[in-house]
Design an enzyme around this catalytic site. Structure first.
Site, PDB file in Angstrom:
ATOM      1  N   LYS A  68      29.571  54.745  49.716  1.00 57.81           N
ATOM      2  CA  LYS A  68      30.362  53.534  49.448  1.00 57.81           C
ATOM      3  C   LYS A  68      30.853  52.911  50.771  1.00 57.81           C
ATOM      4  O   LYS A  68      30.697  51.712  50.995  1.00 57.81           O
ATOM      5  CB  LYS A  68      31.548  53.872  48.527  1.00 57.81           C
ATOM      6  CG  LYS A  68      31.097  54.398  47.168  1.00 57.81           C
ATOM      7  CD  LYS A  68      32.237  54.659  46.217  1.00 57.81           C
ATOM      8  CE  LYS A  68      33.085  55.844  46.567  1.00 57.81           C
ATOM      9  NZ  LYS A  68      32.384  57.145  46.551  1.00 57.81           N
ATOM     10  N   ASP A 113      39.601  51.657  50.402  1.00 59.82           N
ATOM     11  CA  ASP A 113      39.167  52.892  49.743  1.00 59.82           C
ATOM     12  C   ASP A 113      40.222  53.283  48.703  1.00 59.82           C
ATOM     13  O   ASP A 113      41.396  52.932  48.853  1.00 59.82           O
ATOM     14  CB  ASP A 113      39.025  53.986  50.799  1.00 59.82           C
ATOM     15  CG  ASP A 113      38.059  55.071  50.355  1.00 59.82           C
ATOM     16  OD1 ASP A 113      37.447  54.912  49.288  1.00 59.82           O
ATOM     17  OD2 ASP A 113      37.922  56.074  51.080  1.00 59.82           O
ATOM     18  N   THR A 162      36.732  56.364  43.067  1.00 57.83           N
ATOM     19  CA  THR A 162      36.065  57.452  42.352  1.00 57.83           C
ATOM     20  C   THR A 162      36.458  57.390  40.870  1.00 57.83           C
ATOM     21  O   THR A 162      35.906  58.101  40.057  1.00 57.83           O
ATOM     22  CB  THR A 162      36.529  58.816  42.919  1.00 57.83           C
ATOM     23  OG1 THR A 162      37.953  58.806  43.015  1.00 57.83           O
ATOM     24  CG2 THR A 162      35.939  59.082  44.286  1.00 57.83           C
ATOM     25  N   ARG A 221      26.539  63.136  51.931  1.00 56.86           N
ATOM     26  CA  ARG A 221      27.496  63.771  52.849  1.00 56.86           C
ATOM     27  C   ARG A 221      27.334  65.298  52.836  1.00 56.86           C
ATOM     28  O   ARG A 221      27.396  65.950  53.873  1.00 56.86           O
ATOM     29  CB  ARG A 221      28.932  63.402  52.484  1.00 56.86           C
ATOM     30  CG  ARG A 221      29.953  63.917  53.488  1.00 56.86           C
ATOM     31  CD  ARG A 221      31.352  63.711  52.972  1.00 56.86           C
ATOM     32  NE  ARG A 221      31.728  62.321  52.939  1.00 56.86           N
ATOM     33  CZ  ARG A 221      32.233  61.660  53.968  1.00 56.86           C
ATOM     34  NH1 ARG A 221      32.406  62.270  55.106  1.00 56.86           N
ATOM     35  NH2 ARG A 221      32.549  60.400  53.846  1.00 56.86           N
TER      36      ARG A 221
HETATM   37  P1  ADP Z   1      31.683  57.509  50.441  1.00 54.61           P
HETATM   38  O1  ADP Z   1      32.336  56.314  51.056  1.00 54.61           O
HETATM   39  O2  ADP Z   1      31.010  57.204  49.121  1.00 54.61           O
HETATM   40  O3  ADP Z   1      32.599  58.697  50.325  1.00 54.61           O
HETATM   41  P2  ADP Z   1      30.102  57.541  52.865  1.00 54.61           P
HETATM   42  O4  ADP Z   1      29.609  56.138  52.900  1.00 54.61           O
HETATM   43  O5  ADP Z   1      31.225  57.881  53.797  1.00 54.61           O
HETATM   44  O6  ADP Z   1      30.476  57.978  51.387  1.00 54.61           O
HETATM   45  O7  ADP Z   1      28.825  58.481  53.147  1.00 54.61           O
HETATM   46  C1  ADP Z   1      28.946  59.759  53.729  1.00 54.61           C
HETATM   47  C2  ADP Z   1      27.844  59.987  54.741  1.00 54.61           C
HETATM   48  O8  ADP Z   1      26.613  60.156  54.040  1.00 54.61           O
HETATM   49  C3  ADP Z   1      27.617  58.800  55.685  1.00 54.61           C
HETATM   50  O9  ADP Z   1      28.257  58.999  56.902  1.00 54.61           O
HETATM   51  C4  ADP Z   1      26.120  58.788  55.909  1.00 54.61           C
HETATM   52  O10 ADP Z   1      25.801  59.564  57.047  1.00 54.61           O
HETATM   53  C5  ADP Z   1      25.552  59.481  54.697  1.00 54.61           C
HETATM   54  N1  ADP Z   1      24.917  58.567  53.735  1.00 54.61           N
HETATM   55  C6  ADP Z   1      25.492  58.066  52.615  1.00 54.61           C
HETATM   56  N2  ADP Z   1      24.614  57.324  51.909  1.00 54.61           N
HETATM   57  C7  ADP Z   1      23.458  57.356  52.604  1.00 54.61           C
HETATM   58  C8  ADP Z   1      22.148  56.774  52.379  1.00 54.61           C
HETATM   59  N3  ADP Z   1      21.877  56.072  51.264  1.00 54.61           N
HETATM   60  N4  ADP Z   1      21.202  56.982  53.309  1.00 54.61           N
HETATM   61  C9  ADP Z   1      21.454  57.735  54.406  1.00 54.61           C
HETATM   62  N5  ADP Z   1      22.649  58.332  54.660  1.00 54.61           N
HETATM   63  C10 ADP Z   1      23.642  58.146  53.785  1.00 54.61           C
END
Ligand code: ADP
Length: 348
Positions: A68, A113, A162, A221
């Protein structure tokens, strides 16, 4: 914060965030998986650029660690504008938002967030901001009260949550795009792991990438975190090359099993099996037995167990599935016997 789980989709530390930051895709082309969403965003971005307007406000909802925040960074990058980020629990009054809003440039992105945790007063303050890009401020009281309007540069609000169910209807209605980010299939995770290994210059066997992708709980992640642990293990115990054997041993050391479950997941399933005979049981009862917060279980344990078909949610509570019994090394209870008397009556 709850216990540190290597399989959690949440960030564990600032140091780890720096690591994830280096692996974060910067453009839509680099973003792996979720093709329909990527296409939808590509069109929205292209249209916005042509009209020289910001993109519509967006909500991304789904479990942590699925991309996200990454998508918010990408949107800002593709709009060639800066991103301003904040976490809703840190915003307690409208004034807390003012600094963020006035820092935004035209076409920029404000990423909020945990947006479901905004206080009502801040939420209501946001409505005209989102609709008309202006802030209405009331200064002074009584006969001297004066309303001042502060115009803002047109921007895009990207909210992440979430718990989409906890968003108020008026707030939700002000977003043009609502998109659910679901867990990734292993093929996409394997691709993410290979990309990360290339960036980090890790020698990774293709079979090891497959093995990691199957244990990463559908979460990029987690996939990147597992890769990092396995790399450490390979460097200390071997010659640095990550083979399936090395990956298997490193994950075994972390207590992660074939399905990607950790100690807490297994305890959760075991409690339902041993204490509640496989369910149905309410989440509060399981939380009390495990001495955990029910919110932690709802947000961080259950979604993956539901997704992987180990748990089912019925009107009467949570139940273990047949697959969960097998996973715990137990035979499932015999299926309920058909009611012969009723059957006899209806057929006769
Ligand atoms: P959220 O905001 O949903 O908690 P993040 O955007 O912080 O998740 O994603 C966590 C990590 O996962 C990012 O730093 C990135 O390295 C990796 N990541 C997430 N989605 C992808 C994707 N579609 N392709 C490659 N890496 C991704």
């Amino acid at each position: 914060m709850s216990r540190q789980r290597i399989v959690t989709g949440e960030a564990l530390s600032t140091e780890e965030e720096v690591f994830h930051y280096t692996l974060r895709p910067k453009t839509l082309d680099e973003f792996i998986g979720h093709r329909p969403l990527v296409e939808k965003l590509r069109i929205a971005l292209e249209a916005a650029r042509q009209r020289e307007e910001p993109i519509e406000h967006i909500i991304f909802y789904g479990p942590p660690g699925l991309g996200k925040t990454t998508l918010a960074y990408i949107a800002a990058h593709e709009m060639r504008a800066a991103l301003v980020t904040a976490s809703a629990p840190a915003i307690t009054r409208p004034a807390d938002l003012m600094g963020l809003l006035t820092n935004l440039e035209t076409g920029g992105v404000l990423f909020l967030d945990e947006i479901h945790r905004l206080p009502v007063t801040v939420e209501e303050f946001l409505y005209p901001v989102m609709e008309e890009f202006k802030v209405d401020f009331l200064i002074d009281k009584g006969p001297f009260a004066k309303k001042i309007h502060i115009p803002l540069k047109p921007f895009t609000l990207i909210g992440a949550t979430t718990r989409a169910g906890l968003l108020s209807a008026p707030l939700r209605a002000r977003f043009g795009i609502l998109h659910h980010l679901d867990f990734y299939p292993p093929e996409d995770l394997a691709q993410i792991i290979r990309r990360s290994a290339a960036i980090l210059k890790i020698r990774l066997d293709p079979d090891a990438a497959t093995l990691l992708s199957e244990r990463a709980r559908g979460t990029p992640r987690v996939a990147n975190r597992l890769l990092r642990r396995v790399r450490d293990y390979a460097e200390v115990k071997g010659d640095g090359r990550v083979t399936p054997e090395v990956a298997e041993k490193a994950l075994g050391l972390e207590g992660i099993d074939m399905a990607g479950l950790d100690e807490l997941d297994r305890k959760f399933l075991r409690t339902i099996l041993d204490t509640y005979r496989g369910g149905p049981v309410g989440i509060e009862a399981v939380a009390a037995s495990l001495n955990e917060e029910s919110d932690t279980l709802c947000e961080l344990v259950e979604p993956f167990l539901l997704k992987s078909g180990l748990l089912s949610r019925t009107r009467n509570g949570r139940c273990l599935t047949e697959a969960a019994h097998h996973h715990l090394g137990q035979s499932p209870p015999p299926a309920a016997q058909p009611d012969l008397w009723t059957q006899g009556k209806s057929s006769g």
